[in-house]
Enzyme design. Structure first.
Site, short mmCIF file in Angstrom:
data_model
loop_
_atom_site.label_atom_id
_atom_site.label_comp_id
_atom_site.label_asym_id
_atom_site.label_seq_id
_atom_site.Cartn_x
_atom_site.Cartn_y
_atom_site.Cartn_z
N GLU A 64 0.82 -1.22 0.00
CA GLU A 64 0.00 0.00 0.00
C GLU A 64 0.86 1.27 0.00
O GLU A 64 2.08 1.22 0.12
CB GLU A 64 -0.97 -0.05 1.20
CG GLU A 64 -1.93 -1.22 1.07
CD GLU A 64 -2.98 -1.27 2.15
OE1 GLU A 64 -2.88 -0.54 3.15
OE2 GLU A 64 -3.93 -2.07 1.99
N ASN A 65 0.19 2.40 -0.16
CA ASN A 65 0.86 3.68 -0.26
C ASN A 65 -0.03 4.74 0.39
O ASN A 65 -1.26 4.64 0.31
CB ASN A 65 1.08 4.01 -1.75
CG ASN A 65 2.02 5.17 -1.95
OD1 ASN A 65 1.68 6.32 -1.69
ND2 ASN A 65 3.22 4.86 -2.40
N ALA A 66 0.60 5.74 1.01
CA ALA A 66 -0.16 6.83 1.64
C ALA A 66 -1.07 7.50 0.63
O ALA A 66 -2.16 7.98 0.98
CB ALA A 66 0.79 7.84 2.27
N CYS A 73 -1.92 -4.51 -5.64
CA CYS A 73 -2.50 -5.74 -5.10
C CYS A 73 -1.46 -6.86 -5.10
O CYS A 73 -0.50 -6.84 -5.89
CB CYS A 73 -3.68 -6.17 -5.96
SG CYS A 73 -5.15 -5.16 -5.75
N GLU A 75 -1.73 -9.83 -6.24
CA GLU A 75 -1.68 -10.53 -7.53
C GLU A 75 -0.78 -9.78 -8.50
O GLU A 75 -0.03 -10.38 -9.27
CB GLU A 75 -3.09 -10.65 -8.12
CG GLU A 75 -4.07 -11.45 -7.28
CD GLU A 75 -4.82 -10.61 -6.24
OE1 GLU A 75 -4.26 -9.60 -5.77
OE2 GLU A 75 -5.96 -10.97 -5.90
N CYS A 112 -9.83 -8.70 -7.20
CA CYS A 112 -10.56 -7.51 -7.66
C CYS A 112 -10.60 -7.49 -9.19
O CYS A 112 -9.90 -8.27 -9.86
CB CYS A 112 -9.90 -6.25 -7.12
SG CYS A 112 -8.36 -5.79 -7.96
N CYS A 115 -7.26 -7.03 -10.96
CA CYS A 115 -6.41 -8.22 -10.92
C CYS A 115 -6.94 -9.32 -11.84
O CYS A 115 -6.15 -10.08 -12.40
CB CYS A 115 -6.25 -8.72 -9.48
SG CYS A 115 -5.18 -7.59 -8.57
#
Ligand code: THU
Length: 160
Positions: A64-66, A73, A75, A112, A115
């Site tokens: 993840e990122n701010a 993801c 995948e 998702c 993906c």
């Protein structure tokens, strides 16, 4: 006008013990990698292990990122690693598992939409189906033979 019905079949395993030895090992690799998920914002860990046609396995986790949309993801991490390290080798299977920081997830969680599209790219690129195997923290395991089953009416390079 006629109505067209699209069907797909899902294999449902009661639990991880019902899997083949190969699939159980892939699932164990994915579960073991959940600890490497970088998911401080969602507190939702995802890991994906891919089995390549040359027998190699590679595992990725969600990163993840701010700036939320920048996150990747699990995948995507696994498939990109496969493509970077083995650009000419097909992907045969992808095993995906999840773990929430707040509650036990006892059902399989499906990839998702983005993906699914990513997996489709690797199917069309190497012209082979990729089996998708899904499991929560515990409980049933689902398997689908190809991402096309869970991405009907898809868009791929065949349409360009
Ligand atoms: N996530 C995945 O890694 N794969 C999916 O197919 C669905 C969602 C991640 C993205 C984000 O880091 C977290 O799960 C919550 O959405």
């Amino acid at each position: 006008m006629k109505e067209k019905e699209l069907k797909f079949s899902l294999r449902v395993f009661e639990n991880v013990n019902e899997l083949s030895k190969e699939d159980a090992l892939l699932m164990a690799a994915a579960k073991n990698a959940l600890k490497d998920s970088y998911s401080p914002y969602s507190n939702f860990k995802v890991a994906a292990t891919v089995l390549l046609a040359n027998g190699e396995t590679l595992t990725g986790t969600n990163q993840e990122n701010a700036a939320f949309p920048v996150g990747i993801c699990a995948e995507g991490t696994a498939l990109s690693a496969a493509s970077a390290l083995y650009p000419n080798v097909a992907v045969k299977k992808i095993v995906i598992t999840v773990k929430s920081g707040t509650h036990v997830i006892n059902h399989p969680v499906a990839p998702c939409g983005i993906c699914r599209q990513r997996i489709l790219e690797y199917e069309t690129r190497f012209n082979n189906n990729i089996e998708i195997i899904l499991m929560g923290e515990e409980g049933e395991v689902y398997s689908v033979a190809t991402v096309k089953d869970i991405l009907p009416l898809n868009f791929s390079k065949e349409d360009l």
